[in-house]
Design a protein around this motif. Structure first.
Motif: not given
Lengths: 20, 254
Positions: B139-164
């Protein structure tokens, strides 16, 4: 400080794994 | 800045702050995107996946604890290079890192995540969730992968990643902060710079709100990690005591 000895050291260190 | 908890920054100050945080992020992010793109074809073969799956639970936990500990050291360096972080009192620097380093690692993980294949860079190659089966916390692993999947959908730039990442690390509502107002001031400046960058990049108005939701999701993920670690520790106290890196224990198992 004692409880977070390593974290404390990392914060104080001027050289870091990133620099090495 | 007007010096209170609601800083008004000029456009030039926003740009300057964003540049510093982005530079700190790129200097300490462990992997550059170009390097990762070159490695993206390196996925674990079935026999390699099985090797991880057949590892004893404590050995796989130890391996993950070592990887997290490596990553924590880079997050500490990131924090040290954020303008104003080292001016906070030592208690607050430690409180913020203790509460936020794993959250930043989960944010950073999204940079090393291949959303098309649902794999993450781990131990030299891209790994699917089944690689982590022997940890015994699906359950932890699938939550981590789901989180990554959903963050990726935001398509952040490096600058946005850094500030977040900086925004997450500078959370002013962590327990045990001594100079909460100082942290709040830094976090608001960072949030304001993030908002400025999102506007500059002509991002949808809802992105900032989505990122605020992601910050709550990160807390839930870290809570789940703590629960799983506590459960593992009950069964394997000696493994945690003797095999886990001291820094990992200091942060998560104290």
């Amino acid at each position: 400080k004692e409880k977070h000895k390593i974290l404390h050291q990392l914060l104080q260190n001027s050289t870091s794994p990133v620099d090495l | 800045s007007n010096g209170d908890a609601s800083p008004t920054l000029t456009l030039a100050e926003h740009d300057h702050l964003a540049q510093i945080i982005c530079k700190s992020h790129l200097e300490t992010c462990q992997y550059l995107r170009e390097e990762l793109q070159e490695m993206s074809w390196q996925r674990f073969l079935q026999e390699e996946v099985e090797k991880y799956q057949n590892k004893p639970q404590e050995a796989m936990w130890q391996l993950c604890a070592v990887k997290i500990t490596d990553a924590v050291q880079y997050v500490v360096e990131f924090a040290k290079r954020i303008d104003g972080f080292m001016d906070l009192c030592q208690n607050d620097q430690i409180v913020l890192l203790k509460a936020g380093s794993l959250e930043v690692i989960f944010v950073r993980m999204c940079r090393v995540f291949d959303s098309q294949n649902n794999t993450v860079y781990f131990d030299g190659k891209f790994a699917s969730p089944d690689v982590f089966k022997s940890l015994g916390c699906d359950d932890l692993i699938s939550s981590v992968f789901d989180f990554a999947q959903s963050m990726c959908s935001l398509q952040l730039t490096e600058e946005e990643f850094a500030l977040f990442s900086a925004f997450v690390l500078l959370s002013a509502d962590r327990s045990w902060l001594r100079e909460k107002l100082q942290v709040e001031k830094l976090q608001r400046k960072t949030e304001s710079a993030l908002q400025h960058v999102l506007q500059k990049n002509r991002r949808d108005d809802g992105v900032l709100e989505k990122l605020r939701c992601k910050a709550s999701a990160l807390r839930a993920l870290c809570g789940l990690h703590s629960e799983k670690l506590a459960a593992f520790r009950t069964v394997y106290p000696d493994a945690v005591r003797t095999l886990f890196p001291p820094l990992y224990k200091e942060l998560f198992a104290a």
